[in-house]
Enzyme design. Structure first.
Site: not given
Ligand code: NI
Length: 167
Positions: A46, A51, A89-90, A131-132, A135
């Site tokens: 995702g 991000q 996480c990216l 998670h998203e 963010h």
């Protein structure tokens, strides 16, 4: 195809509460396309708009073998159960952590056509939804970690599996 740079900690955009999207216009459609291209290029499950440096409430999720999901102004309306999961996480490359996530997550949002939608996620989708949406509120999974022994270092993206997703 446009692949954008993924912001990493301590970039302050990751800590902002993202703004609601008022008009889903052509620029938002382009942003969503770029987010999907970027998510696929970096092999994430995702990606949230902050991000890539855009503080708007938009996220994309792509569970392997499933259709991509675009969420605009998403809100969690219900969580059920608790399970311990590993995730990365990216925006915090090179680490995985073990945290608690819900077993079932129900979300309301708009899709990219602006239509109101509701969806229910279990397992990896439930994890990715939490998670998203975190963010979009300036929260990263590392904020949920209870103790340094729950965070471990790995080769960036080297160990991604469904059990250890990078989201
Ligand atoms: Ni992430």
């Amino acid at each position: 195809m446009t692949v954008l740079k993924v912001r990493t900690l301590p970039d302050p955009v990751l800590r902002q509460k993202a703004k609601k999207v008022a008009n889903i216009d052509g620029s938002i459609q382009k942003l969503i396309d770029d987010m999907i291209d970027t998510m696929r290029a970096v092999h994430g499950v995702g990606l949230a708009a902050p991000q890539i440096g855009i503080s708007l409430r938009i996220a994309v999720i792509e569970i392997p073998e499933k259709e991509v999901i675009t969420l605009i102004n998403p809100e969690i309306v219900r969580r059920e159960g608790v399970r311990v999961v590993a995730e990365g996480c990216l925006s915090y490359p090179g680490y995985y952590g073990e945290i608690k996530r819900s077993e079932v997550v129900k979300v309301k949002a708009q899709n990219r056509q602006g239509k109101k939608v509701r969806l229910k996620g279990e397992e990896l989708l439930a994890q990715a939804l939490e998670h998203e949406i975190d963010h979009l509120n300036g929260i990263l999974y590392v904020d949920h970690i209870e103790g340094h022994d729950r965070l471990w270092e790995v080769t960036p993206q080297g160990n991604q599996t469904l059990e250890h997703p990078i989201i």
